[in-house]
Design an enzyme around this catalytic site. Structure first.
Site, PDB file in Angstrom:
ATOM      1  N   GLU A  87      -4.396 -10.169  -0.250  1.00 24.31           N
ATOM      2  CA  GLU A  87      -5.265 -10.106   0.923  1.00 24.31           C
ATOM      3  C   GLU A  87      -6.688 -10.375   0.458  1.00 24.31           C
ATOM      4  O   GLU A  87      -7.123  -9.843  -0.565  1.00 24.31           O
ATOM      5  CB  GLU A  87      -5.197  -8.733   1.615  1.00 24.31           C
ATOM      6  N   GLU A 121       0.808  -1.213   0.000  1.00 26.21           N
ATOM      7  CA  GLU A 121       0.000   0.000   0.000  1.00 26.21           C
ATOM      8  C   GLU A 121       0.847   1.272   0.000  1.00 26.21           C
ATOM      9  O   GLU A 121       0.762   2.099   0.900  1.00 26.21           O
ATOM     10  CB  GLU A 121      -0.972  -0.029   1.189  1.00 26.21           C
TER      11      GLU A 121
END
EC number: 3.2.1.23
Length: 1024
Positions: free
Chosen positions: A538, A462
């Site tokens: 994820e 991220e």
């Protein structure tokens, strides 16, 4: 070596921790873990090295609000008010400062590279004695495996160096600073540094020396690096172990390197060579390096299924054989490559059964000990996980060795996350931050590249997609072409990743976000020109009561070869233990330490609680990921193995046929299934049941013998089929008793023997029941349409930020929680053999009708109350959470017995792991102790429930505990719950799914929402 004055004042003036161009001063180059054995046999057997000395233990510690507050005198002697702390530890776990939990928002004002002037500083010191032989020859190093977030080091009052990157070792040469006898280390650790801007991971922000500290003594002429790579022919029958060794020190002609490969006590191959490598360019080759290639016939390959390991011993010695030092590592012969859109291990396409794992301990913060690491691995293996993503930083060095030995595939991830930046790639696209990012990636690769368990490198998490990512991707591909690289930032399919690795992409639903759309995983594969495998970095956000819809992902993974699995978010709840005024421990989350900013309970997304007790969802993951699949045709069971390399050699298939939980027939058959093979098992003719009920066939794969990761009797896979429902019903005997109805101004009362039922004519509810003189109800039996919100129901809503799209906000806005019943009808009729009560209620809020519930209660001469419920749902109200009944029973019994799905908590979209049987559990086990209280403990597919003197029959879902939905909804932490009087029973005809694709947007699939306009269900309530 960088030389600066030893004074603290000069160090403070330099402010290295606010300069992204300074990531270290005098730190030694990265390399694999060293032990510098002086005996090759000890290296081969991995015995403790006499040259490696732990400095873990009690250190002196003083805490200051800022580095400028540290007195200069501390460099020379301990401060009078210094405390003692254990190293490794986080100082917040010792009461200094506060841990901060935040997900995206930086815990400091965003002004890179600058950090707050109030920068908590921990000053550690240790006095130790050094072996005089270490001073006479060679080099003595100090190794800090992890310090958060930056630190300066002094030895005997002299400045040694500086390091940052909290998740990789910082190693310094102490040789010039040591003296005979007593020596003193001083370490000044800063909580915040410019490196903190690259460490914005979703976790607790803590500080200190939280990993091991050790001294290592190496000879003057030494092995400075070595790398092992395994190469194969096409059918993996022959392999080459390629070992590249680098030395440091005086390069002498007599120096030799021997690399020997061992399998247990047997030497498989060996080679010796002088230094001097192949010609690289017009200037020649590396004089301080040598590459040896050892041929290995029929190597036993490494995989997570069969983690075969060899041992490579690297010896630096003279021509006459005198050993200078030896290093060693485990070697797994395996090949990773991407071919034709598939991630292959040893030529076979992997199916990643993965989970993300933070390093977290409820008592020790971010300190990992071997026992906890092994516990995590055993639980993962026992629950059919084969892969782990080190989210979001390199882990403790021992973790990789354990993954090598027990067998787990590892995604090793660089310690880079800039989630709180706007835009996210503000730093990762800035060349001024390239050196800092580069050190975090390159040093990770240099430390961990010899581990066979590491099959994928990750550039971080991220942080958007910047030019720095592209540069580091190319560096890894150049230095280590043996592994793919993945990176999700910037859209999951950029030029910086070999694998499409989205997070929280859904199976069939597109999420067309601006700039970085999340396509459905099925669609992503079919985009024009896209030929990469897709592995979700994820998915299945396991926050609280979650993991609904998990089976849908696994159906897709098995249907589409290029959908190669994913990593569940995540492994362990990140709650921390606090103590109340009486010394009782309780589980804390964000904000409980006065920490701001904080993201409350968002730190608890685990499949296991912080103490590693499993959540019920873990069983669902285990079942969906199981390696054996089953198909039933007639009396033939087809067993298919999804193992790629392992032949079933420790499995029996146990089968049982049961009628309503009562065994009728059973047997056991040894499994003899090769990798990806099948076995047909023919069942004998099954007996015909003599009574009514549901007939179920259950198969379980049982391991009779213990393994490295499981005990004898471990169940690795299971499946159930409903064979039939026997309708040969024995009619109940006719009753000569007739219930008696009496009517008063306020109540209808029905009496039969020692039983009485009372219906309040003003409310229309069943208000009381008696058995003899004992009251059975503490509250009336009422409709229930709500649940104590799950984390998935709440989404991102909080007191200061309301998400109107969250389920809980929709329910609140529509008045579901505030709805009150308006009585439309309440009548009583005496039938030939029963009494019939008929009621109707309009559930309203602010004059608007949300639900109309019509019920009949038929009480017959056997004392059975048959309840028929019809519910109409307003077309413009949100889909309700449940349609059912609730009451508070006066009874508190020790055990609950039911015929239905269990034994663990299950919900309509998370029940594939549950089995139909007759279950009997303590009442306390019917409640799931989520740290953030919510709806919990449901059991679906129930045909019969027994509790105390009561029995309920039908087709329903129920939960039963000492806590009301109201208390669960109003309580912030589980330790604040108090057992209420009696027992709360919720019986649902219908219950909405729980969702779990993510926890910040409504994620309950349409098929698990209560979207119909009308519902009907029936219950029989009687006393045994």
């Amino acid at each position: 070596m960088t030389m600066i004055t030893d004074s603290l004042a000069v160090v403070l003036q330099r402010r290295d921790w606010e300069n992204p161009g300074v990531t270290q001063l005098n730190r030694l180059a990265a390399h694999p873990p060293f032990a510098s054995w002086r005996n090759s046999e000890e290296a081969r057997t991995d015995r403790p090295s006499q040259q490696l000395r732990s400095l873990n233990g009690e250190w002196r510690f003083a805490w200051f609000p800022a580095p400028e507050a540290v007195p200069e005198s501390w460099l020379e002697c301990d401060l009078p008010d210094a405390d003692t702390v254990v190293v490794p530890s986080n100082w917040q776990m010792h009461g200094y400062d506060a841990p901060i939990y935040t997900n995206v928002t930086y815990p400091i004002t965003v002004n890179p590279p600058f950090v707050p002037a109030e920068n908590p500083t921990g000053c550690y010191s240790l006095t130790f004695n050094i072996d005089e032989s270490w001073l006479q020859e060679g080099q003595t190093r100090i190794i800090f495996d992890g310090v958060n977030s930056a630190f300066h080091l002094w030895c005997n009052g002299r400045w040694v160096g500086y390091g940052q990157d909290s998740r990789l070792p910082s190693e310094f040469d102490l040789s010039a600073f040591l003296r005979a006898g007593e020596n003193r280390l001083a370490v000044m650790v800063l909580r915040w540094s410019d490196g903190s801007y690259l460490e914005d991971q979703d976790m607790w922000r803590m500080s200190g020396i939280f990993r091991d500290v050790s001294l290592l003594h190496k000879p003057t002429t030494q092995i400075s690096d070595f790398q092992v790579t395994t190469l194969f022919n096409d059918d993996f029958s022959r392999a080459v172990l390629e070992a590249e060794v680098q030395m440091y020190g005086e390069l002498r002609d007599e120096l030799r390197v021997t690399v020997s490969l061992w399998q247990g006590e047997t030497q498989v191959a060996s080679g010796t060579a002088p230094f001097g490598g192949e010609i690289i360019d017009e200037r020649g080759g590396y004089a301080d390096r040598v590459t040896l290639r050892l041929n290995v016939e029929n190597p036993e390959l490494w995989s997570a299924e069969i983690p075969n390991l060899y041992r490579a011993v690297v010896e630096l010695h003279t021509a006459d054989g005198t050993l200078i030092e030896a290093e060693a590592c485990d070697v797994g012969f395996r090949e990773v490559r991407i071919e034709n859109g598939l991630l292959l291990l040893n030529g076979k396409p992997l199916l990643i059964r993965g989970v993300n794992r933070h390093e977290h301990h409820p008592l020790h913060g971010q300190v990992m000990d071997e026992q906890t690491m092994v516990q995590d691995i055993l639980l993962m293996k026992q629950n059919n996980f084969n892969a782990v993503r080190c989210s979001h930083y390199p882990n403790h060095p021992l973790w990789y060795t354990l993954c090598d030995r027990y067998g787990l595939y590892v995604v090793d991830e660089a310690n880079i996350e800039t989630h709180g930046m706007v835009p996210m790639n503000r730093l990762t696209d800035d060349p001024r931050w390239l050196p800092a990012m580069s050190e975090r990636v390159t040093r990770m690769v240099q430390r961990d590249r010899n581990h066979p368990s590491v099959i994928i490198w990750s550039l971080g998490n991220e942080s958007g997609h910047g030019a720095n990512h592209d540069a580091l991707y190319r560096w890894i591909k150049s230095v280590d072409p043996s592994r793919p690289v993945q990176y999700e930032g910037g859209g999951a399919d950029t030029t910086a990743t070999d694998i499409i690795c989205p997070m929280y992409a859904r199976v069939d639903e597109d999420q067309p976000f601006p700039a970085v759309p999340k396509w459905s995983i099925k669609k992503w594969l079919s985009l024009p020109g896209e030929m990469r495998p897709l592995i979700l970095c994820e998915y299945a956000h396991a926050m609280g009561n979650s993991l609904g819809g998990f089976a849908k992902y696994w159906q897709a993974f098995r249907q589409y070869p290029r959908l190669q699995g994913g990593f569940v978010w995540d492994w362990v709840d990140q709650s921390l233990i606090k103590y109340d005024e009486n010394g009782n421990p309780w589980s804390a989350y964000g904000g409980d330490f006065g920490d701001t900013p904080n993201d409350r309970q968002f730190c608890m997304n685990g499949l296991v609680f912080a103490d590693r007790t499993p959540h019920p969802a873990l069983t669902e993951a285990k079942h969906q990921q199981q390696y054996f699949q089953f198909r039933l045709s007639g009396r033939t069971i087809e067993v298919t193995s999804e193992y790629l390399f392992r032949h079933s050699d420790n499995e029996f298939l146990h089968w049982m046929v049961a009628l309503d939980g009562k065994p009728l027939a059973s047997g056991e058959v040894p499994l003899d299934v090769g990798p990806q093979g099948k076995q047909l098992i023919e069942l004998p003719e099954l007996p015909q049941p003599e009574s009514a009920g549901q007939l179920w066939l259950t198969v379980r794969v049982v391991q009779p013998n213990a393994t490295a990761w499981s005990e004898a009797g471990h169940i690795s896979a299971w499946q159930q089929w409903r064979l039939a429902e026997n309708l040969s019903v024995t009619l109940p005997s006719a009753s000569h008793a007739i219930p008696q109805l009496t009517t008063s101004g306020t109540d209808f009362c029905i009496e039969l023997g020692n039983k009485r039922w009372q219906f309040n004519r003003q409310s229309g509810f069943l208000s009381q029941m008696w058995i003899g003189d004992e009251k059975q109800l503490l509250t009336p039996l009422r409709d229930q349409f709500t649940r104590a919100p799950l984390d998935n129901d709440i989404g991102v809503s909080e007191a200061t930020r309301i998400d109107p799209n969250a389920w809980v906000e929709r329910w609140k806005a529509a008045g579901h929680y505030q709805a009150e019943a308006a009585l439309l009808q309440c009548t009583a009729d005496t039938l030939a053999d029963a009494v019939l009560i008929t009621t109707a209620h309009a559930w309203q809020h602010q004059g608007k009708t949300l639900f109309i519930s019509r019920k009949t209660y038929r009480i017959d001469g056997h004392g059975e109350m048959v309840i028929n419920v019809d519910v109409a749902v307003a077309s413009d109200t949100p889909h309700p959470a449940r349609i059912g009944l609730t009451c508070q029973l006066a009874q508190v019994s020790e055990r609950v017995n039911w015929l239905g799905l269990g034994p663990q908590e299950n919900y309509p979209d998370r029940l594939t792991a549950a089995c139909f049987d007759r279950w009997d559990l303590p009442l306390s086990d019917m409640y799931t102790p989520y740290v953030f209280p919510s709806e919990n403990g449901l059991r679906c597919g129930t045909r019969e429930l027994n509790y105390g003197p009561h029995q309920w029959r039908g087709d329903f879902q129920f939960n039963i505990s000492r806590y009301s939905q109201q208390q669960l909804m109003e309580t912030s932490h589980r330790h604040l719950l108090h057992a209420e009087e009696g027992t709360w029973l919720n019986i649902d005809g219908f219950h909405m799914g729980i969702g779990g694709d993510d926890s910040w947007s409504p994620s309950v699939s349409a098929e698990f929402q209560l979207s119909a306009g009308r519902y009907h269900y029936q219950l029989v309530w009687c006393q045994k």
